[in-house]
Design an enzyme around this catalytic site. Structure first.
Site, PDB file in Angstrom:
ATOM      1  N   ASP A   1      59.017  13.482  38.481  1.00 46.64           N
ATOM      2  CA  ASP A   1      58.850  12.440  39.834  1.00 46.64           C
ATOM      3  C   ASP A   1      58.292  13.026  40.794  1.00 46.64           C
ATOM      4  O   ASP A   1      57.849  14.256  40.747  1.00 46.64           O
ATOM      5  CB  ASP A   1      60.574  12.179  40.132  1.00 46.64           C
ATOM      6  CG  ASP A   1      61.132  13.610  40.426  1.00 46.64           C
ATOM      7  OD1 ASP A   1      61.002  13.993  41.500  1.00 46.64           O
ATOM      8  OD2 ASP A   1      61.830  14.319  39.403  1.00 46.64           O
TER       9      ASP A   1
ATOM     10  N   ASP B   1      60.051  13.544  43.992  1.00 48.97           N
ATOM     11  CA  ASP B   1      60.792  14.203  44.858  1.00 48.97           C
ATOM     12  C   ASP B   1      60.892  12.888  45.758  1.00 48.97           C
ATOM     13  O   ASP B   1      60.892  11.868  45.422  1.00 48.97           O
ATOM     14  CB  ASP B   1      60.489  15.411  45.669  1.00 48.97           C
ATOM     15  CG  ASP B   1      61.676  16.077  45.994  1.00 48.97           C
ATOM     16  OD1 ASP B   1      62.548  16.162  45.525  1.00 48.97           O
ATOM     17  OD2 ASP B   1      61.622  16.567  47.310  1.00 48.97           O
TER      18      ASP B   1
END
Ligand SMILES: [Zn+2]
Length: 268
Positions: A208, A210
């Protein structure tokens, strides 16, 4: 103890199927039991001990993992080189989900975790300027690239306390410091490996972005788990290829970390 291994893997439970002739053993340590029963088996010609970092049922959140017991258990089985696959968030737009990062630096933003074996007797100060094994890093990068995996050679992993994810401000601050990826388990695992003179290599899979790089909701647990599950096969292949290519007689400095130091206990 008859069962021995020379390479340790601490990672997700999707890695069990890597091991041939697997045997499960309880390994008691002065720090209590490891995250779970240790599985010892073979990958090709190498003997490997595997510990599921969060336990098989994922009962340990990052701040409750028995890090000291895990590394101690591995060393007591004969392990001298450790591979540590984990999921991380990326702090760089160009390193999107699916990127593999083999970090060469670390920032510790954890708090309240037991992070040393040397907290009684007298002080022992290990060198941690370069927290990762140079030899393990090189082998992992070569193995990943040979398998066609886009791999970032180097970068700084910032380890946060969790279990919550970063705020947008924290994430922007991490990125503005030039740090590369963010995770919750890379410390104290790495320093405890160093304190036992073990080679330690982080295999960080970006799941991802963050909270700071993109707009939107920010990272969710569901997103991380889903993405990691999709990449289990690729991580399994990387771990197996890296294990087989690790040197049988490492020439890196990791094993000499404690030379000349007066230790308050005998190493397992
Ligand atoms: Zn090493």
């Amino acid at each position: 103890m008859l069962t021995r291994a020379d390479i340790g893997v601490i990672g997700g439970s999707g890695l069990y199927s890597l091991l041939d002739d697997a045997e499960e053993i309880q390994v008691p340590t002065p720090y209590g039991p490891p995250s779970d029963i240790v599985t010892v088996g073979r990958i090709g010609s190498r003997s490997v001990a595997f510990i599921p970092r969060h336990g098989r049922d994922h009962r340990f959140p990052p701040h409750r993992i028995p890090y000291r017991a895990n590394l101690w258990a591995l060393r007591s089985l004969g392990v001298r080189q450790v591979l540590a696959p984990s999921a991380v968030g990326s702090l760089r737009a160009k390193h999107g989900p699916g990127t593999l990062v083999i970090p060469d630096q670390l920032i510790d933003r954890t708090s309240g975790r037991a992070q040393t074996y040397y907290d009684a007797g007298h002080a022992v100060h290990v060198s941690f300027a370069d927290p990762y094994c140079p030899s393990g890093r090189a082998v992992a990068i070569e193995a990943a690239r040979s398998g066609g995996w886009e791999t970032v050679d180097g970068g700084t992993l910032v380890v946060i306390e969790g279990p919550r994810f970063s705020t947008r401000a924290e994430s922007r601050w991490f990125a503005s410091n030039g740090w590369t990826i963010v995770g919750m388990t890379g410390f104290p695992e790495s320093v405890l490996a160093r304190e036992l003179a073990l080679c330690y290599t982080s295999l960080s899979l970006v799941t991802d972005h963050d909270a700071g790089v993109e707009a939107g909701e920010g990272v969710t647990h569901e997103e991380v788990m889903k993405f990691f599950a999709q990449n289990v096969t690729r991580m399994r292949t990387l771990v197996a290829d890296t294990v087989e290519a690790l040197p049988t007689e490492p020439t890196c400095p990791c094993g000499s970390t404690l030379d000349g130091l007066d230790l308050p206990f005998e190493l397992p």
